[in-house]
Design an enzyme around this catalytic site. Structure first.
Site, PDB file in Angstrom:
ATOM      1  N   SER A  40       0.933  -1.256   0.165  1.00  0.00           N
ATOM      2  CA  SER A  40      -0.200   0.023   0.079  1.00  0.00           C
ATOM      3  C   SER A  40       0.922   1.173   0.202  1.00  0.00           C
ATOM      4  CB  SER A  40      -0.874   0.066   1.209  1.00  0.00           C
ATOM      5  OG  SER A  40      -0.008  -0.022   2.458  1.00  0.00           O
ATOM      6  N   HIS A 153      -3.651  -6.003   2.876  1.00  0.00           N
ATOM      7  CA  HIS A 153      -2.620  -6.863   3.123  1.00  0.00           C
ATOM      8  C   HIS A 153      -3.007  -8.339   3.398  1.00  0.00           C
ATOM      9  CE1 HIS A 153       0.416  -3.461   4.830  1.00  0.00           C
ATOM     10  NE2 HIS A 153       0.486  -3.683   3.576  1.00  0.00           N
ATOM     11  N   GLU A 203       1.774  -9.270   7.249  1.00  0.00           N
ATOM     12  CA  GLU A 203       2.557  -8.945   8.501  1.00  0.00           C
ATOM     13  C   GLU A 203       2.372  -9.706   9.747  1.00  0.00           C
ATOM     14  OE1 GLU A 203       1.873  -4.625   8.682  1.00  0.00           O
ATOM     15  OE2 GLU A 203       3.075  -4.212   6.957  1.00  0.00           O
ATOM     16  N   ASP A 240      -3.704   1.363  11.650  1.00  0.00           N
ATOM     17  CA  ASP A 240      -3.226   2.058  10.451  1.00  0.00           C
ATOM     18  C   ASP A 240      -4.329   1.650   9.647  1.00  0.00           C
ATOM     19  OD1 ASP A 240      -2.195   2.894   8.248  1.00  0.00           O
ATOM     20  OD2 ASP A 240      -0.447   1.329   7.925  1.00  0.00           O
ATOM     21  N   HIS A 364       8.795  -1.260   9.400  1.00  0.00           N
ATOM     22  CA  HIS A 364       9.079  -2.125   8.409  1.00  0.00           C
ATOM     23  C   HIS A 364       8.056  -1.886   6.905  1.00  0.00           C
ATOM     24  CE1 HIS A 364       5.501  -4.812   9.608  1.00  0.00           C
ATOM     25  NE2 HIS A 364       5.189  -3.619   9.667  1.00  0.00           N
TER      26      HIS A 364
END
Ligand code: PGA
Ligand code: ZN
Length: 417
Positions: A40, A153, A203, A240, A364
């Site tokens: 993203s 994700h 993640e 987020d 990261h």
């Protein structure tokens, strides 16, 4: 002196090619570093050079970036002083000559930039965090652990990209990591019991098909409690939203969950409601990367109570951060080395944050390798927060384990607050 610069193509955690660079000093000491890659991504990020050859890795090969390192960067850097990081980075910027590093590729430049620092630290016989941060490198970060994934994700029904736990009440980094890992395992049990999938996203957070975004927060609070912790005291939540990924034609279209469209004001109202209800203390990219007015409003509305973080909004670029400071668009910056493309520029952006009294979080990317440069950078810069994924997937754990190592090495000199 630098005597050799080279690179090779390796794979990242999503099975896509990326750059690993090597820098050698005096024909003796070699440092290496691997470059991460986002999904993203912000539109103003430095350019990640991909080959575009459909016959190799679906066009995602990085042989051009590797060739740029061998043919253009190496001849320039050989003979230079590896301890002058800024001079090295500026030499690569000049060689590239473009605004977004599209000539050489930010992946080529960053790989060499990081490998230079790694080699230089080795040559000084210093751990990387001490080389980068000197005597001030002793603060361990609170981990922001992304234990539930959505958005781009994961292929699930959750619109917001990341639901993180922040063990703010832990007495040390290692204890914070334990609090977070135990919450992760408690969440797995809860999901299983409710017949939700416990497979994980990019993640390492779970990626269940929940009924709503609210349910994500509710289940995490339940997990915190079941793990034996008190929400808001021991562990708080952070989001987020990566809202650029669901902003379409002037509205926030939460289509994956079926929530429907929301205006900027409605999004702000939602966050206002959530922060009280769900113990949320940090919200990243709550709005679209071009919705500066919205960010100003959001910060005015809840910025005194909540950390308002710009990721896609600032892309680790000091020009955008400067604009944000002038307009009070946020109060914190997500720091990603590969958004800007050199170690020096990353540090400059951090220095700007410090000057403005803003927080900064070393982060990261969703595509990672086992490289742990960012963990050392985090301790070196002393910002006190790191975002590097959930309590599973080795490329995430590698960073946490590196921080455990640093904590052990610092012993009683380690500061956690
Ligand atoms: P990305 O996601 O690495 O896919 O950009 C991470 C983030 O948005 O913070
Ligand atoms: Zn983000």
């Amino acid at each position: 002196k630098i005597t050799n610069v080279s690179a090779m193509e390796i794979l990242d955690s999503r099975g896509n090619p990326t750059v690993r660079a090597y820098v050698t000093i005096d024909n003796k000491i070699t440092g290496s570093a691997s470059v991460p890659s986002g999904a993203s991504t912000g539109i103003h990020e430095a350019l990640e050079l991909r080959d575009g050859d459909d016959k190799r890795y679906c066009g995602k090969g990085v042989q051009k970036a590797i060739a740029n390192i061998h043919q253009r960067i190496a001849p320039q850097l050989v003979g230079m002083n590896p301890f002058n990081q800024r001079e090295i980075d500026m030499a690569m910027l000049e060689l590239d000559g473009s605004k977004n590093k599209e000539q050489l590729g930010a992946n080529a430049i960053l790989g060499v930039s990081m490998a230079t620092a790694v080699a230089a630290a080795k040559a000084c016989n210093l751990p990387l965090y001490k080389y980068l941060g000197g005597v001030g490198a002793f603060r361990l970060p609170v981990p922001m652990m992304n234990i539930l994934n959505g958005g781009e994700h994961a292929d699930n029904s959750v619109d917001l990209q990341e639901f993180m736990v922040m063990p703010i009440g832990a007495p040390s980094f290692s204890e914070a990591l334990r609090y977070g890992a135990e919450t992760f395992h408690a969440l797995k049990k809860i999901l299983k019991k409710k017949n939700y999938a416990t497979s994980v996203g990019d993640e390492g957070g779970f990626a269940p098909n929940l009924k709503s975004n609210d349910e994500a927060c509710e289940l995490i609070l339940e997990a915190i409690t079941q793990a034996g912790y008190t929400p808001g005291k021991d562990i708080s939540l952070a989001l987020d939203s990566a809202a650029s990924s669901f902003y379409k034609d002037g509205s926030y279209d939460m289509h994956w969950s079926g929530t429907g469209k929301k205006t900027t004001d409605e999004m702000i109202a939602l966050y206002q409601d959530w922060m009280e209800k769900y113990h949320i203390i940090s919200i990243e990219d709550g709005l679209d990367e071009n919705d500066w007015d919205g960010f100003n409003k959001l910060t005015a509305a809840i910025g005194k109570k909540v950390q308002i973080v710009g990721d896609d909004l600032f892309v680790t670029n000091k020009e955008f951060v400067q604009k944000g400071i002038e307009q009070s668009s946020a109060n914190a910056v997500l720091i990603k080395l590969n958004q800007i493309g050199t170690v020096t520029e990353t540090v400059e952006t951090i220095q700007l944050c410090r000057k403005a009294g803003w927080n900064y979080i070393i982060s990261h990317r969703s595509g990672e390798t086992s490289d742990t440069f960012m963990a050392d950078l985090c301790v070196a810069m002393g910002g006190g927060q790191i975002k590097t994924g959930s309590a599973c997937r080795s490329e995430r754990i590698a960073k946490y384990n590196r921080l455990l190592e640093i904590e052990r090495e610092l012993t009683s000199a380690a500061l956690f607050c």
